[in-house]
Design an enzyme around this catalytic site. Structure first.
Site, PDB file in Angstrom:
ATOM      1  N   TRP A   1       0.779  -0.933   0.077  1.00 16.17           N
ATOM      2  CA  TRP A   1       0.075  -0.013   0.058  1.00 16.17           C
ATOM      3  C   TRP A   1       0.406   1.278   0.058  1.00 16.17           C
ATOM      4  CZ3 TRP A   1      -4.378  -0.789  -2.317  1.00 16.17           C
ATOM      5  CH2 TRP A   1      -4.918  -1.731  -1.824  1.00 16.17           C
TER       6      TRP A   1
ATOM      7  N   ASP B   1      -1.331   7.143   6.291  1.00 16.89           N
ATOM      8  CA  ASP B   1      -3.034   6.198   5.978  1.00 16.89           C
ATOM      9  C   ASP B   1      -3.276   5.197   6.870  1.00 16.89           C
ATOM     10  OD1 ASP B   1      -4.069   3.721   4.926  1.00 16.89           O
ATOM     11  OD2 ASP B   1      -2.769   3.433   2.780  1.00 16.89           O
TER      12      ASP B   1
ATOM     13  N   LYS C   1     -12.799  -1.506   6.901  1.00 21.16           N
ATOM     14  CA  LYS C   1     -12.405  -2.848   7.391  1.00 21.16           C
ATOM     15  C   LYS C   1     -12.446  -1.728   8.958  1.00 21.16           C
ATOM     16  CE  LYS C   1      -8.383  -2.092   4.397  1.00 21.16           C
ATOM     17  NZ  LYS C   1      -8.956  -3.706   3.642  1.00 21.16           N
TER      18      LYS C   1
END
Lengths: 362, 362
Positions: A102, A173, A197
């Site tokens: 990511w 992030d 999530k």
């Protein structure tokens, strides 16, 4: 109806009581005669839902008043462009710490809008531990420092917040570990997270941004990508994803009033992760490659000593009511995601299954 | 529980049977042991939901095979930037027809990314009729021609599709009238629509694009804004808004299998609109300023002869179970939105109320 245990990395399990409330209110929200989905985002009823969600989030994370909370769309992948676009108007170099897939995606998109500098990397150790503070080397003209607090695919999580000078915005992030425990928001310039999530359903993206950073956008930034525009319109420049916002609010309410806040949530998460890593470590049958201080509490990747048993493992797990244990398609293996809404009973069931499976096949 | 009649301009009423299915499947979708919201977007179960939704939409609109259907985020307001970014890579001038507030917003954002040309405007007639075909004057180097088939705020709807040469992409914002009846998709280069009127919940944006237009993007286009990237990943470059996609699928299923398709839907919509405009036209108490051929079938703005009665009208309407009849905050007055999911019984109740109100106060 029977609910199974869902270890999906995202979109992920939601608290059962949240789903029950959403179900019960689906056709008629609090006697108003319509669904939340059918409400004008500018109605008094929806504004009350939206404001309560923000207030509960601010309370949970103790967000200081000089931070704005934005309810956006497009996921973390949109933020990968929004960040250099919104923070790069004064030039400078975007600094990144690379610890996994990511973070790499954030760098690749960032390079399209600003010069970038790799301030630290876990590449040399095979993405198995995060850089130490002394390994982080900033460029002289840094516009911001970006890192990924938890790499969802690799299962690698920072155990500290990088230290930066007051005038350098630290950007994180937190898609896969926000709300898993308390954080000191004041250490950050921007925190962002896709909802799917620990927040709510896919289609909502949270951004928490220090107010002084709202006016650094590059001229080319699309209006809908501008943090300033979103902030000035209370996240309603256009129609926001109202139902996802409402569900996020139900999750915040659950965290606050059923779980008892983020300290309590952190203790539960620590217990869940400790139990699963203990099973992995005590049975030779399983392994996890990550350095112990950086093992993710949210996403636990693991391998079987005999890789040829992977399909059998997944098949028997599913038959035992344990869903979505396959690793990310880019890396294979197994992965159990233990987000907030995954109950301790799910981890008990998983570790019992893993122990039985190891004895049966080991 | 009692469902009231909801005339909201968006987010708007949804079919009751859609909400009932969403409610019944909320905790356990078809015996899988989890909610649609909790499914991986890459799971076999969700892929089947996503593909069925697209197949039903293609069937409803008879979308030709050389068109891609994209399930995006960010609303029509994001498309206002995406269009010049995605279609302007070869230069040229963005041509626009101006018929109201939404078209104006498209123009303003378009000007940031391409030179623009006003091909036609309804400004001179006070936004009360759409330009005639002969009034549309294109620039010589047009990159595309954009128009808004239905102006949600003004209540002004095109009664024809502008004729353009084969090599000029016709682009249409159909946010507030898509699926209200059949359309000839082959006439268009790009059709886009925010979901929250006739498609599903807010947070989903549909784009229908002719394949040969996917490779005209400007270099600066953010990855998440690129139609090509979205098309190549079947709208799953990153996590899509899965629950909104699922609900859109339920709406498509309702249109196809309960309503009986878009011809049947169009007839119902014609009846609803005719009934309401008849009430407005036959009672001096109410008025609508739009030229009859361009009166919107979806959004019916109207005024009371005595504007001082507006608050009373709204209050009594709400007491009678008729919700969200206030006009857009930018223009005031009244507005009844008659989207697909607003039943004929709602229009009967509204026109009866309006008649009674006119007799009581007129």
């Amino acid at each position: 109806m029977s609910r199974l245990f869902n270890f999906c990395a995202g979109p992920a399990a939601l608290p059962q009581t949240v789903l029950e409330r959403a179900r019960d209110e689906m056709l008629d929200w609090q006697g108003r005669g319509l669904s939340v989905m059918e409400m004008s985002h500018r109605s008094e009823a929806f504004i009350s839902i939206a404001e309560q969600a923000e207030a509960d989030l601010r309370s949970l994370l103790a967000i200081p008043d000089h931070y704005k909370v934005l309810f956006m769309q497009g996921g973390a992948s949109s933020q990968f462009a929004m960040l250099p676009l919104n923070l790069g108007g004064q030039g400078g170099t975007a600094n990144y710490i690379y610890t996994g897939i990511w973070g790499q995606k954030a760098i690749q998109e960032g390079q399209r809008y600003l010069p970038t500098h790799l301030a630290a990397s876990s590449e040399a150790n095979g993405l198995t531990r995060v850089p130490t503070p002394s390994e982080i080397q900033l460029s002289t003209d840094a516009a911001y420092l970006h890192y990924t607090s938890n790499e969802t695919i690799g299962g690698l999580q920072f155990d500290y917040i990088p230290e930066v000078s007051d005038d350098l915005p630290l950007v994180c992030d937190m898609s896969s570990d926000i709300l898993s425990g308390p954080i000191d928001v004041s250490r950050f310039g921007v925190i962002y997270a896709g909802a799917q999530k620990n927040i709510g359903p896919a289609g909502l993206t949270l951004v928490i941004i220090r107010e002084d950073l709202l006016d650094r956008a590059q001229a080319q930034t699309p209006t809908m990508f501008q943090y300033r525009v979103c902030a000035d319109h209370a996240s309603m420049y256009n129609t926001p994803p109202t139902f996802a916002w409402y569900l996020a609010g139900l999750v915040f309410d659950w965290l606050k009033n059923e779980v008892g806040g983020l300290e309590a949530m952190a203790q539960i998460n620590q217990r869940k992760a400790a139990r699963l890593y203990h099973t992995i470590d005590t049975l030779d049958f399983y392994s996890n490659p990550i350095a112990k201080p950086n093992r993710s509490q949210m996403n636990v990747p693991f391998r079987l000593a005999d890789a040829s048993l992977e399909k059998t493992f997944l098949k028997e797990a599913e038959a035992a009511g344990l869903l979505n244990l396959a690793g990310h398609r880019s890396v294979g293996g197994m992965r159990a995601s233990l987000y907030n809404a995954v109950p301790e009973a799910a981890v008990d069931a998983l570790t019992a299954f893993m122990t039985d499976f190891a004895h049966k096949w080991g």
